[in-house]
Scaffold this motif. Structure first.
Motif, PDB file in Angstrom:
ATOM      1  N   HIS A  82       0.828  -1.203   0.000  1.00  0.00           N
ATOM      2  CA  HIS A  82       0.000   0.000   0.000  1.00  0.00           C
ATOM      3  C   HIS A  82       0.867   1.260   0.000  1.00  0.00           C
ATOM      4  O   HIS A  82       0.580   2.219  -0.731  1.00  0.00           O
ATOM      5  CB  HIS A  82      -0.924   0.009   1.218  1.00  0.00           C
ATOM      6  N   ARG A  83       1.913   1.260   0.806  1.00  0.00           N
ATOM      7  CA  ARG A  83       2.779   2.441   0.908  1.00  0.00           C
ATOM      8  C   ARG A  83       3.477   2.728  -0.419  1.00  0.00           C
ATOM      9  O   ARG A  83       3.534   3.871  -0.877  1.00  0.00           O
ATOM     10  CB  ARG A  83       3.813   2.199   2.012  1.00  0.00           C
ATOM     11  N   TYR A 112     -11.485   5.272   5.040  1.00  0.00           N
ATOM     12  CA  TYR A 112     -10.249   5.768   4.440  1.00  0.00           C
ATOM     13  C   TYR A 112     -10.046   5.174   3.048  1.00  0.00           C
ATOM     14  O   TYR A 112      -9.605   4.031   2.923  1.00  0.00           O
ATOM     15  CB  TYR A 112      -9.038   5.360   5.284  1.00  0.00           C
ATOM     16  N   PRO A 113     -10.303   5.888   1.983  1.00  0.00           N
ATOM     17  CA  PRO A 113      -9.926   5.383   0.657  1.00  0.00           C
ATOM     18  C   PRO A 113      -8.412   5.278   0.544  1.00  0.00           C
ATOM     19  O   PRO A 113      -7.675   6.084   1.124  1.00  0.00           O
ATOM     20  CB  PRO A 113     -10.476   6.443  -0.300  1.00  0.00           C
ATOM     21  N   ASP A 114      -7.917   4.291  -0.216  1.00  0.00           N
ATOM     22  CA  ASP A 114      -6.469   4.125  -0.353  1.00  0.00           C
ATOM     23  C   ASP A 114      -5.847   5.269  -1.144  1.00  0.00           C
ATOM     24  O   ASP A 114      -4.805   5.792  -0.768  1.00  0.00           O
ATOM     25  CB  ASP A 114      -6.148   2.786  -1.018  1.00  0.00           C
ATOM     26  N   ILE A 115      -6.457   5.654  -2.261  1.00  0.00           N
ATOM     27  CA  ILE A 115      -5.976   6.786  -3.064  1.00  0.00           C
ATOM     28  C   ILE A 115      -7.183   7.599  -3.495  1.00  0.00           C
ATOM     29  O   ILE A 115      -8.092   7.075  -4.142  1.00  0.00           O
ATOM     30  CB  ILE A 115      -5.205   6.323  -4.312  1.00  0.00           C
ATOM     31  N   THR A 116      -7.206   8.880  -3.137  1.00  0.00           N
ATOM     32  CA  THR A 116      -8.265   9.787  -3.564  1.00  0.00           C
ATOM     33  C   THR A 116      -7.629  10.926  -4.342  1.00  0.00           C
ATOM     34  O   THR A 116      -6.898  11.738  -3.786  1.00  0.00           O
ATOM     35  CB  THR A 116      -9.032  10.353  -2.358  1.00  0.00           C
ATOM     36  N   ASP A 117      -7.871  10.954  -5.642  1.00  0.00           N
ATOM     37  CA  ASP A 117      -7.308  11.970  -6.527  1.00  0.00           C
ATOM     38  C   ASP A 117      -8.342  13.086  -6.685  1.00  0.00           C
ATOM     39  O   ASP A 117      -9.323  12.945  -7.419  1.00  0.00           O
ATOM     40  CB  ASP A 117      -6.980  11.333  -7.880  1.00  0.00           C
ATOM     41  N   ILE A 118      -8.111  14.183  -5.976  1.00  0.00           N
ATOM     42  CA  ILE A 118      -9.055  15.297  -5.989  1.00  0.00           C
ATOM     43  C   ILE A 118      -9.060  15.973  -7.358  1.00  0.00           C
ATOM     44  O   ILE A 118     -10.109  16.368  -7.866  1.00  0.00           O
ATOM     45  CB  ILE A 118      -8.707  16.317  -4.893  1.00  0.00           C
ATOM     46  N   THR A 119      -7.905  16.100  -7.962  1.00  0.00           N
ATOM     47  CA  THR A 119      -7.794  16.794  -9.241  1.00  0.00           C
ATOM     48  C   THR A 119      -8.591  16.105 -10.332  1.00  0.00           C
ATOM     49  O   THR A 119      -9.307  16.746 -11.106  1.00  0.00           O
ATOM     50  CB  THR A 119      -6.320  16.898  -9.661  1.00  0.00           C
ATOM     51  N   ARG A 120      -8.489  14.791 -10.414  1.00  0.00           N
ATOM     52  CA  ARG A 120      -9.194  14.026 -11.447  1.00  0.00           C
ATOM     53  C   ARG A 120     -10.534  13.489 -10.975  1.00  0.00           C
ATOM     54  O   ARG A 120     -11.250  12.858 -11.763  1.00  0.00           O
ATOM     55  CB  ARG A 120      -8.316  12.863 -11.913  1.00  0.00           C
ATOM     56  N   ILE A 151      -6.755  -0.579  -3.050  1.00  0.00           N
ATOM     57  CA  ILE A 151      -5.624  -1.466  -3.317  1.00  0.00           C
ATOM     58  C   ILE A 151      -5.828  -2.777  -2.574  1.00  0.00           C
ATOM     59  O   ILE A 151      -6.031  -2.779  -1.356  1.00  0.00           O
ATOM     60  CB  ILE A 151      -4.306  -0.794  -2.858  1.00  0.00           C
ATOM     61  N   LYS A 152      -5.754  -3.891  -3.318  1.00  0.00           N
ATOM     62  CA  LYS A 152      -5.999  -5.204  -2.731  1.00  0.00           C
ATOM     63  C   LYS A 152      -5.033  -6.235  -3.316  1.00  0.00           C
ATOM     64  O   LYS A 152      -4.494  -6.038  -4.402  1.00  0.00           O
ATOM     65  CB  LYS A 152      -7.438  -5.657  -2.990  1.00  0.00           C
ATOM     66  N   TYR A 194      -2.370  -6.041  -6.451  1.00  0.00           N
ATOM     67  CA  TYR A 194      -0.906  -6.158  -6.406  1.00  0.00           C
ATOM     68  C   TYR A 194      -0.492  -7.592  -6.148  1.00  0.00           C
ATOM     69  O   TYR A 194      -1.245  -8.403  -5.599  1.00  0.00           O
ATOM     70  CB  TYR A 194      -0.319  -5.244  -5.329  1.00  0.00           C
ATOM     71  N   GLU A 195       0.749  -7.890  -6.544  1.00  0.00           N
ATOM     72  CA  GLU A 195       1.291  -9.233  -6.383  1.00  0.00           C
ATOM     73  C   GLU A 195       2.786  -9.149  -6.079  1.00  0.00           C
ATOM     74  O   GLU A 195       3.522  -8.409  -6.727  1.00  0.00           O
ATOM     75  CB  GLU A 195       1.075 -10.044  -7.659  1.00  0.00           C
ATOM     76  N   TRP A 196       3.218  -9.925  -5.082  1.00  0.00           N
ATOM     77  CA  TRP A 196       4.641 -10.056  -4.763  1.00  0.00           C
ATOM     78  C   TRP A 196       5.187 -11.329  -5.407  1.00  0.00           C
ATOM     79  O   TRP A 196       4.602 -12.402  -5.266  1.00  0.00           O
ATOM     80  CB  TRP A 196       4.861 -10.147  -3.251  1.00  0.00           C
ATOM     81  N   THR A 197       6.304 -11.213  -6.119  1.00  0.00           N
ATOM     82  CA  THR A 197       7.010 -12.377  -6.648  1.00  0.00           C
ATOM     83  C   THR A 197       8.506 -12.159  -6.410  1.00  0.00           C
ATOM     84  O   THR A 197       8.916 -11.104  -5.915  1.00  0.00           O
ATOM     85  CB  THR A 197       6.748 -12.566  -8.152  1.00  0.00           C
TER      86      THR A 197
END
Length: 261
Positions: free
Chosen positions: A12-13, A58-66, A72-73, A139-142
């Motif tokens: 997430h970060r 809490y939304p993960d990403i909130t784009d005010i401009t757009r 994110i999961k 997202y995926e970790w490999t």
């Protein structure tokens, strides 16, 4: 903490940070701000229209401009379903408060990857993410199939495999710390220079690996942290490969309407 929390927090970060890097000219909020706080700070709507259980989400990403947002999961069917549900809830809450002007929709076309390089020739880990449908980033970790001393070699080989649970347990804390140190350090440098983040988009691919280290090495003084020492991890941003040309799904009608209580 359980390794799942370490890896989820790191993902997430990083993903939220990279969204800001990609769009440095936009006003963006991440999941440390509630919807109520976002509305009150920006004045985009009337927070009194929020339902009692919506003020603290809490939304993960909130784009005010757009006027877009992302949830994110993890990259699996359950993650997609949960992300879709959360995005619907956030969109319904935000749009209920907006009386005039453009309404929020699920964000699209956000994808990328970063590499995590460990000291002493460990495997190179990769975090990859894609917008699988409007408003949902999975997202995926490999990790690399072989051990590489160079992240450039691992990136060129392009052979990634699932990470075993015992490896996640062993190195999850390192990954989370490396990510937090990297993001925090670059956020501090951005406040000092006002230009951090543009580098990733403006230099050639070969320079992407080393340019951040060069910038950090030129800066000194109290409060300026240096790159992590041997024994930990280093985060290496890379340009995202072009994702498969599959048309994104349309936003379900329920995503634009309040959910039944």
């Amino acid at each position: 903490m359980r390794w799942e929390l370490f890896m989820g927090g790191a993902a997430h970060r990083l993903i939220a940070y990279m969204y800001g890097v990609k769009h440095p000219d936009r006003q963006i909020y991440y999941n440390v701000k509630t919807i109520k706080a976002i509305i009150e700070e920006t004045g985009i709507g009337d927070a009194s229209f929020l339902l009692p259980d919506e003020s603290g989400i809490y939304p993960d990403i909130t784009d005010i401009t757009r006027r877009s947002l992302f949830e994110i999961k993890p990259w699996h069917e359950r993650g997609l379903l949960e992300g879709r549900q959360k995005a619907r809830i956030y969109l319904a809450a935000l749009n209920r408060t907006i009386l005039v002007g453009k309404r929020f929709t699920g964000g699209m076309d956000f994808h990328g990857e970063v590499l995590i390089r460990f000291a002493r020739g460990q495997y190179i880990w990769r975090l990859e993410w894609q917008t699988k449908e409007p408003g949902v980033v999975l997202y995926e970790w490999t990790r690399s199939k072989e051990r590489f001393e160079s992240e450039k070699a691992a990136y060129a080989a392009g052979q990634w495999t699932d990470i075993k649970e015992e490896e996640l347990r062993q190195y999850g804390g390192w990954v989370e710390k490396a990510v937090e140190d990297m993001v925090s350090r670059r956020e501090k440098l951005a406040n000092l220079s006002g230009a951090v983040g543009l580098v990733i988009d403006s230099v050639g691919e070969a320079a992407r690996v080393v340019l951040w280290g060069a910038i950090l090495g030129q800066m000194s003084g109290p409060g300026v942290q240096q790159p992590p020492a041997q024994g930990g991890g280093q985060v290496i941003p890379f340009p995202a490969r072009t994702p498969p040309a599959t048309p994104p799904a349309q936003v379900p009608a329920a995503a634009r309407m309040p959910l039944p209580q």
